[in-house]
Design a protein around this motif. Structure first.
Motif, mmCIF file in Angstrom:
data_model
loop_
_atom_site.group_PDB
_atom_site.id
_atom_site.type_symbol
_atom_site.label_atom_id
_atom_site.label_comp_id
_atom_site.label_asym_id
_atom_site.label_seq_id
_atom_site.Cartn_x
_atom_site.Cartn_y
_atom_site.Cartn_z
ATOM 1 N N UNK A 56 0.986 -1.359 0.004
ATOM 2 C CA UNK A 56 0.116 -0.048 0.064
ATOM 3 C C UNK A 56 0.905 1.208 0.001
ATOM 4 N N UNK A 57 1.925 1.281 0.754
ATOM 5 C CA UNK A 57 2.955 2.377 0.899
ATOM 6 C C UNK A 57 3.628 2.760 -0.563
ATOM 7 N N UNK A 58 3.858 1.529 -1.458
ATOM 8 C CA UNK A 58 4.368 1.803 -2.678
ATOM 9 C C UNK A 58 3.444 2.250 -3.499
ATOM 10 N N UNK A 59 2.257 1.672 -3.514
ATOM 11 C CA UNK A 59 1.241 2.140 -4.415
ATOM 12 C C UNK A 59 0.825 3.830 -4.254
ATOM 13 N N UNK A 60 0.886 4.051 -2.878
ATOM 14 C CA UNK A 60 0.698 5.546 -2.406
ATOM 15 C C UNK A 60 1.845 6.525 -2.416
ATOM 16 N N UNK A 61 2.956 5.917 -2.924
ATOM 17 C CA UNK A 61 4.325 6.607 -2.968
ATOM 18 C C UNK A 61 4.703 7.248 -1.450
ATOM 19 N N UNK A 62 4.437 6.264 -0.666
ATOM 20 C CA UNK A 62 5.238 6.671 0.875
ATOM 21 C C UNK A 62 6.138 5.324 1.179
ATOM 22 N N UNK A 325 -7.067 -4.064 -3.355
ATOM 23 C CA UNK A 325 -7.669 -3.446 -2.446
ATOM 24 C C UNK A 325 -7.142 -1.981 -2.374
ATOM 25 N N UNK A 326 -6.025 -1.689 -2.926
ATOM 26 C CA UNK A 326 -5.666 -0.186 -2.813
ATOM 27 C C UNK A 326 -5.668 0.218 -4.109
ATOM 28 N N UNK A 327 -6.683 -0.255 -4.969
ATOM 29 C CA UNK A 327 -6.988 0.319 -6.350
ATOM 30 C C UNK A 327 -8.399 0.880 -6.534
ATOM 31 N N UNK A 328 -9.045 -0.299 -6.300
ATOM 32 C CA UNK A 328 -10.688 0.040 -6.626
ATOM 33 C C UNK A 328 -11.506 0.348 -5.251
ATOM 34 N N UNK A 329 -12.436 1.004 -5.617
ATOM 35 C CA UNK A 329 -13.423 1.676 -4.398
ATOM 36 C C UNK A 329 -14.473 0.541 -4.237
ATOM 37 N N UNK A 330 -15.239 0.803 -3.147
ATOM 38 C CA UNK A 330 -16.006 -0.406 -2.585
ATOM 39 C C UNK A 330 -17.376 -0.477 -3.461
#
Length: 428
Positions: A56-62, A325-330
């Motif tokens: 998730x950090x990699x996807x969100x650049x942190x 999970x860290x790409x699509x909305x619910x």
């Protein structure tokens, strides 16, 4: 009996050294396999919590966790914190069921692993050792039966908590999991039609001779994968938790290690679902370009390579779980239920009839497992994918962002909304 089941049996008759291990060595090897599976499984589930945060950090650049042992000891720190936290027991709860619920949520996911083969057989001085804890002849049916019990832990957690939000989360979960369990079970029937058996080793052997089922049964794989996301309560199907709507869903009243056990159960279910997808549709532990791992002569290095291949496939699907999970909305709840009952279930039923008809035609034409069968089935699935997503769907059904209103009606309402504002600006 199908060809893929006859070949290993013939090899056993030719070479008695490859008969299954029996007696006391069988018992000792079974205990050893149980210890290895449980240890690797629990350590892997703990490390998945770190992988989730890092991905998730990699996807969100942190950066993600980087303090406790440069991040690698973060799961150990979380576990120690949960063991030391105070156990709360809210007033009015049903104490026996409140304690039993997280246990009942975790055990089915772990138990399902006892029938999943994780490597090619190993030849020993006592006989052949199959790398599966319990090689049941009905292993696949056992998995469907035991994993369906996981919903009881979630429902009992919601009901026994004596909390309206937890109860809503439990009711949502029961409706969701029952809905998608049917589609998941139906999507595996074409796999059983091709293999001619419900043993997972037979399904792996069938893919060794006839090609991976992801090519032969692409639509079935798509249905199974979507249902797996819903069964594990992962985004975009995490409606039972829905933090923004139901606080934390069915585990609102839980704390300390009982709270953590629900998350451990979620990651354990992810591992089990990934192992099933790898086994049913991606050849399982089968080593490509060789038949020695299927019919022998067996060797230690080939068995080790097969275990590595199986683990690599599981890690790939686990990454897909976290990526989605860290790409699509619910989904909205009505979209979730509509997708399960109005799309996936009818599609699975039609697909069963189609594959059964094609298999009957291929059998009448004398075409068995091999290149020609895989080519025909692969071509049919390509056509089906184009028809489903290019003609019928067009981004409307399989999309969490669509509405039931027609675009022309939406544009009409926008024009009506603009008229008062235009009139107000004209009078200024």
């Amino acid at each position: 009996m199908s060809v893929v089941n006859v070949v290993p049996a013939l090899y056993e008759a030719i070479d008695p050294d490859h008969t299954p291990v029996q007696g006391m060595p069988f018992f000792l090897f079974t205990v050893l396999k149980m210890l290895i599976i449980f240890t690797v499984y629990m350590i892997g589930v703990a490390m998945l919590t770190l992988a989730e945060r890092k991905i998730s950090a990699w996807i969100q650049d942190r950066h993600g966790p980087n303090r406790v042992g440069k991040g690698w000891l973060q799961p150990a720190a979380d576990g120690l914190k949960n063991f030391m936290k105070e156990e709360t027991m809210p007033a009015g709860v049903n104490k026996p069921l409140f304690i039993l619920a997280p246990i009942l949520s975790f055990i089915p996911a772990l138990t399902a692993w006892c029938v999943i083969p994780f490597g090619a057989p190993v030849a020993t001085r006592w006989g052949r050792v199959d790398l599966v804890v319990a090689d049941l002849p009905v292993g696949f049916l056992f998995i469907l039966a035991i994993t369906s019990l996981g919903v009881y832990g979630i429902v009992l957690a919601g009901w026994s908590s004596n909390n309206k939000y937890a109860l809503l989360g439990g009711l949502r979960s029961s409706a969701q999991m029952v809905s998608y369990e049917i589609s998941m079970g139906m999507s595996t029937i074409p796999v059983l039609l091709l293999a001619g058996n419900v043993s997972l080793n037979s399904i792996i052997n069938q893919q060794a001779w006839g090609g991976w089922n992801v090519i032969n049964l692409t639509v079935a794989f798509f249905i199974f994968m979507v249902a797996a996301f819903a069964e594990t309560n992962r985004l975009p199907f995490d409606l039972p938790e829905a933090e923004s709507e139901l606080i934390a869903g069915y585990h609102t009243e839980y704390s300390a290690m009982k709270f953590s056990l629900f998350f451990i159960a979620e990651y354990a279910s992810m591992v089990t679902a990934s192992a099933l997808m790898a086994t049913l549709f991606f050849g399982g532990w089968d080593v490509p370009f060789t038949a020695r791992d299927n019919i022998g002569p067996y060797s230690g290095w080939l068995s080790l390579l097969s275990v590595g291949i199986f683990l690599a496939k599981i890690l790939f699907f686990l990454f897909v779980f976290m990526w989605v999970r860290w790409t699509l909305p619910r989904f909205r709840y009505d979209q979730l239920m509509s997708l399960g009952w109005k799309v996936l279930l009818p599609l699975a039923l039609v697909y069963i009839v189609l594959i059964a008809t094609v298999m009957l035609g291929l059998s009448a034409a004398g075409i068995g497992p091999g290149f020609y069968q895989a080519s025909i089935l692969g071509s049919i699935n390509i056509i089906l994918i184009i028809v489903l997503f290019g003609v019928f769907d067009r981004g409307r059904i399989i999309s969490p962002a669509y509405g039931r209103m027609h675009p022309r009606e939406i544009e009409r309402l926008r024009r009506l909304d603009r008229r008062p504002r235009v009139a107000a600006e004209a009078t200024r």
